[in-house]
Design a protein around this motif. Structure first.
Motif, PDB file in Angstrom:
ATOM      1  N   GLU A   1      55.712  16.222 -24.550  1.00  0.00           N
ATOM      2  CA  GLU A   1      57.102  16.668 -24.688  1.00  0.00           C
ATOM      3  C   GLU A   1      57.522  16.729 -26.148  1.00  0.00           C
ATOM      4  OE1 GLU A   1      60.362  16.867 -21.540  1.00  0.00           O
ATOM      5  OE2 GLU A   1      58.444  17.761 -21.996  1.00  0.00           O
ATOM      6  N   ILE A   2      57.064  15.781 -26.941  1.00  0.00           N
ATOM      7  CA  ILE A   2      57.376  15.783 -28.377  1.00  0.00           C
ATOM      8  C   ILE A   2      56.730  16.991 -29.061  1.00  0.00           C
ATOM      9  CG2 ILE A   2      57.024  14.562 -30.559  1.00  0.00           C
ATOM     10  CD1 ILE A   2      57.207  11.938 -28.969  1.00  0.00           C
ATOM     11  N   ILE A   3      55.495  17.295 -28.689  1.00  0.00           N
ATOM     12  CA  ILE A   3      54.811  18.462 -29.262  1.00  0.00           C
ATOM     13  C   ILE A   3      55.570  19.742 -28.927  1.00  0.00           C
ATOM     14  CG2 ILE A   3      52.721  19.881 -29.136  1.00  0.00           C
ATOM     15  CD1 ILE A   3      52.350  17.373 -30.779  1.00  0.00           C
ATOM     16  N   THR A   4      56.002  19.872 -27.681  1.00  0.00           N
ATOM     17  CA  THR A   4      56.797  21.031 -27.264  1.00  0.00           C
ATOM     18  C   THR A   4      58.106  21.094 -28.038  1.00  0.00           C
ATOM     19  OG1 THR A   4      55.862  20.920 -25.031  1.00  0.00           O
ATOM     20  CG2 THR A   4      57.892  22.168 -25.305  1.00  0.00           C
ATOM     21  N   PHE A   5      58.761  19.952 -28.156  1.00  0.00           N
ATOM     22  CA  PHE A   5      60.044  19.852 -28.842  1.00  0.00           C
ATOM     23  C   PHE A   5      59.916  20.270 -30.311  1.00  0.00           C
ATOM     24  CE2 PHE A   5      63.521  17.348 -30.813  1.00  0.00           C
ATOM     25  CZ  PHE A   5      64.574  17.737 -30.003  1.00  0.00           C
ATOM     26  N   SER A   6      58.927  19.735 -31.006  1.00  0.00           N
ATOM     27  CA  SER A   6      58.735  20.070 -32.424  1.00  0.00           C
ATOM     28  C   SER A   6      58.349  21.533 -32.608  1.00  0.00           C
ATOM     29  CB  SER A   6      57.677  19.160 -33.043  1.00  0.00           C
ATOM     30  OG  SER A   6      56.423  19.318 -32.403  1.00  0.00           O
ATOM     31  N   GLY A   7      57.579  22.070 -31.662  1.00  0.00           N
ATOM     32  CA  GLY A   7      57.188  23.478 -31.742  1.00  0.00           C
ATOM     33  C   GLY A   7      58.380  24.408 -31.623  1.00  0.00           C
TER      34      GLY A   7
ATOM     35  N   VAL B   1      59.076  12.902 -39.785  1.00  0.00           N
ATOM     36  CA  VAL B   1      58.334  13.316 -38.582  1.00  0.00           C
ATOM     37  C   VAL B   1      56.834  13.276 -38.844  1.00  0.00           C
ATOM     38  CG1 VAL B   1      57.847  15.269 -37.046  1.00  0.00           C
ATOM     39  CG2 VAL B   1      60.211  14.718 -37.631  1.00  0.00           C
ATOM     40  N   THR B   2      56.420  13.831 -39.976  1.00  0.00           N
ATOM     41  CA  THR B   2      54.997  13.821 -40.330  1.00  0.00           C
ATOM     42  C   THR B   2      54.483  12.392 -40.497  1.00  0.00           C
ATOM     43  OG1 THR B   2      55.232  15.949 -41.466  1.00  0.00           O
ATOM     44  CG2 THR B   2      53.295  14.641 -41.998  1.00  0.00           C
ATOM     45  N   HIS B   3      55.283  11.556 -41.149  1.00  0.00           N
ATOM     46  CA  HIS B   3      54.879  10.162 -41.393  1.00  0.00           C
ATOM     47  C   HIS B   3      54.705   9.401 -40.074  1.00  0.00           C
ATOM     48  CE1 HIS B   3      54.502   6.332 -43.398  1.00  0.00           C
ATOM     49  NE2 HIS B   3      55.529   5.835 -42.738  1.00  0.00           N
ATOM     50  N   GLU B   4      55.638   9.574 -39.139  1.00  0.00           N
ATOM     51  CA  GLU B   4      55.539   8.885 -37.850  1.00  0.00           C
ATOM     52  C   GLU B   4      54.345   9.370 -37.042  1.00  0.00           C
ATOM     53  OE1 GLU B   4      57.283   6.332 -36.411  1.00  0.00           O
ATOM     54  OE2 GLU B   4      58.176   6.075 -38.389  1.00  0.00           O
ATOM     55  N   SER B   5      54.067  10.672 -37.106  1.00  0.00           N
ATOM     56  CA  SER B   5      52.915  11.204 -36.362  1.00  0.00           C
ATOM     57  C   SER B   5      51.597  10.693 -36.948  1.00  0.00           C
ATOM     58  CB  SER B   5      52.933  12.740 -36.364  1.00  0.00           C
ATOM     59  OG  SER B   5      52.732  13.262 -37.658  1.00  0.00           O
ATOM     60  N   GLU B   6      51.573  10.478 -38.268  1.00  0.00           N
ATOM     61  CA  GLU B   6      50.376   9.919 -38.899  1.00  0.00           C
ATOM     62  C   GLU B   6      50.117   8.488 -38.453  1.00  0.00           C
ATOM     63  OE1 GLU B   6      51.204  10.316 -43.025  1.00  0.00           O
ATOM     64  OE2 GLU B   6      50.499  12.412 -43.165  1.00  0.00           O
TER      65      GLU B   6
ATOM     66  N   MET C   1      43.598   9.804 -28.524  1.00  0.00           N
ATOM     67  CA  MET C   1      43.430   9.511 -29.944  1.00  0.00           C
ATOM     68  C   MET C   1      42.834  10.694 -30.697  1.00  0.00           C
ATOM     69  SD  MET C   1      42.137   5.542 -29.672  1.00  0.00           S
ATOM     70  CE  MET C   1      41.930   5.303 -31.425  1.00  0.00           C
ATOM     71  N   GLU C   2      42.012  11.473 -30.026  1.00  0.00           N
ATOM     72  CA  GLU C   2      41.474  12.683 -30.654  1.00  0.00           C
ATOM     73  C   GLU C   2      42.580  13.709 -30.877  1.00  0.00           C
ATOM     74  OE1 GLU C   2      38.460  13.509 -31.885  1.00  0.00           O
ATOM     75  OE2 GLU C   2      37.962  11.396 -31.607  1.00  0.00           O
ATOM     76  N   ARG C   3      43.515  13.769 -29.929  1.00  0.00           N
ATOM     77  CA  ARG C   3      44.621  14.725 -30.042  1.00  0.00           C
ATOM     78  C   ARG C   3      45.559  14.366 -31.184  1.00  0.00           C
ATOM     79  NH1 ARG C   3      48.018  15.698 -24.918  1.00  0.00           N
ATOM     80  NH2 ARG C   3      48.868  17.268 -26.336  1.00  0.00           N
ATOM     81  N   ILE C   4      45.874  13.078 -31.307  1.00  0.00           N
ATOM     82  CA  ILE C   4      46.869  12.679 -32.301  1.00  0.00           C
ATOM     83  C   ILE C   4      46.309  12.633 -33.722  1.00  0.00           C
ATOM     84  CG2 ILE C   4      48.240  11.391 -30.620  1.00  0.00           C
ATOM     85  CD1 ILE C   4      47.004   8.839 -31.575  1.00  0.00           C
ATOM     86  N   LYS C   5      45.023  12.907 -33.865  1.00  0.00           N
ATOM     87  CA  LYS C   5      44.468  13.033 -35.224  1.00  0.00           C
ATOM     88  C   LYS C   5      45.107  14.213 -35.960  1.00  0.00           C
ATOM     89  CE  LYS C   5      39.886  10.916 -34.610  1.00  0.00           C
ATOM     90  NZ  LYS C   5      38.434  11.188 -34.575  1.00  0.00           N
ATOM     91  N   ARG C   6      45.552  15.196 -35.180  1.00  0.00           N
ATOM     92  CA  ARG C   6      46.228  16.354 -35.785  1.00  0.00           C
ATOM     93  C   ARG C   6      47.716  16.028 -35.895  1.00  0.00           C
ATOM     94  NH1 ARG C   6      46.162  22.624 -33.535  1.00  0.00           N
ATOM     95  NH2 ARG C   6      47.357  23.528 -35.274  1.00  0.00           N
TER      96      ARG C   6
END
Length: 392
Positions: free
Chosen positions: A253-259, A321-326, A352-357
């Motif tokens: 949902e977060i990925i959709t929201f940010s997109g 946003v970038t910092h939290e995703s990292e 974990m593989e997905r959130i590397k991006r």
């Protein structure tokens, strides 16, 4: 706890935008109200376009005088930015409604006690920022109107407004009519533009908050599952599996929201970056020649502060946003994964593989929303100012 605490913080922004004619009414409104409000929105846009045309005509009229052109250019650029955002809100309202629906949804409002503090803080910050930004903008516009009135009554100097008018503004009562007209137009635009900026910023802040909540859930998923299993007498594996599915759904949902944020507002923020360099440049060019003890100087400093704040909040929250995703990957490692069943470990490895991006929000698919971008824009503004000053 409020049912839609995630959505609660954006309600003042929507109220302001609808009042100013910059955003459509709620879908639950009657057809008559929607039709009247649409006509109202068109009227507001027409008046803003009229005012912008008057500024363009003023620039053309004074094209041989650099100082007079600069007096108009910084407001003309600001108005063009406001019109761009207004059209975006109008044309992409259906996509904005999707963002609002996500914020009203169960994933962003899980009604957990540990989430309430962060959601409440985000809503409170949004309201404070909106109030302060609106107040500063309106006070700046009031000072702009007081300046020509003071010139007429106290100093007896002729006045000149930064728009084309079909009459001599130094003849009473035309002076007061022109001052009132400029005050209404600039105040309306300032109030609307600052609201739009904070409105866009709130979506970025909400994205950052949801990532923080996701990290919190991920780090404590094992212990929370144990507590729930103990209270409900359910199997630990089933409880853990359910909670892990919620975490995965939350991330999706977060990925959709940010997109959608980038899709809807990326172009508007990019245009903001492009014009802000020139706005800061022209404002500085005008300000350096003003008496520091005058009302005009104070108003220009406040205006400059508003423009810099607009740029900063976009870059700051985009950077957050970038910092939290990292840090998501760190949260995944921080959880007590040794006690997780094999089935859940496999799902966790894929996650974990997905959130590397990382989630990297950019303006116009080109400029990253980061603190370094803010510094670059300010540096570019100074370069433009130095060039303009040396040329003159």
């Amino acid at each position: 706890m409020a049912e839609n605490l995630s959505y609660f913080g954006v309600t003042p922004h929507l109220k302001n935008l609808r009042f100013c004619g910059f955003y459509q009414l709620d879908s639950n409104s009657s057809k008559m109200k929607k039709a009247l409000h649409t006509a109202y929105m068109r009227l507001i846009l027409s008046l803003i376009l009229l005012y912008t045309c008057q500024q363009i005509m003023k620039v053309y009229q004074d094209r041989d005088d650099v100082n007079k052109v600069m007096d108009t250019m910084f407001l003309l650029l600001t108005n063009s930015d406001s019109i761009y955002k207004q059209i975006v809100l109008w044309k992409k309202a259906h996509r904005i409604e999707v963002l609002l629906s996500i914020m009203k949804g169960p994933i962003f409002n899980q009604k957990k006690q540990e989430h309430e503090k962060q959601l409440s803080a985000t809503a409170r910050q949004a309201k404070i920022l909106l109030r302060v930004f609106n107040t500063t903008a309106l006070f700046t516009c009031l000072l702009w109107v007081l300046y020509p009135v003071i010139n007429v009554h106290v100093q007896g100097k002729p006045v000149e407004f930064a728009i084309w008018l079909p009459f001599d503004v130094n003849i009473s009562p035309y002076t007061y009519f022109a001052a009132f007209y400029v005050w209404v137009q600039t105040s309306w635009l300032a109030f609307s533009n600052t609201t739009m900026d904070v409105f866009i910023t709130f979506f970025l802040a909400q994205c950052k908050t949801q990532l923080s909540i996701l990290r919190l859930d991920l780090e404590h998923i094992v212990e929370k599952s144990k507590e729930e299993a103990k209270i409900s007498s359910e199997d630990f594996k089933n409880v853990l599996d359910t909670r892990l599915k919620i975490v995965l759904s939350h991330y999706d949902e977060i990925i959709t929201f940010s997109g959608i944020i980038q899709e809807v507002f990326g172009g508007a923020v990019m245009y903001q970056f492009l014009v802000s360099g020139w706005i800061i440049c022209t404002t500085a060019y005008k300000t350096v020649n003003i008496n520091p003890m005058s009302v005009e100087f104070v108003s220009m400093i406040m205006y400059m502060s508003c423009i810099l704040t607009e740029l900063f909040i976009f870059c700051f929250y985009g950077n957050e946003v970038t910092h939290e995703s990292e840090k998501l990957i760190e949260s995944a490692y921080a959880m007590d994964w040794l006690e997780i069943p094999v089935k859940c470990k496999r799902a966790l490895i894929m996650f974990m593989e997905r959130i590397k991006r990382n989630i990297n929000l950019v303006a116009g698919d080109l400029v990253p929303l980061s603190n370094s971008t803010f510094v670059s824009v300010v540096r570019s503004s100074y370069t433009f100012y130095a060039f303009l000053k040396n040329t003159n």
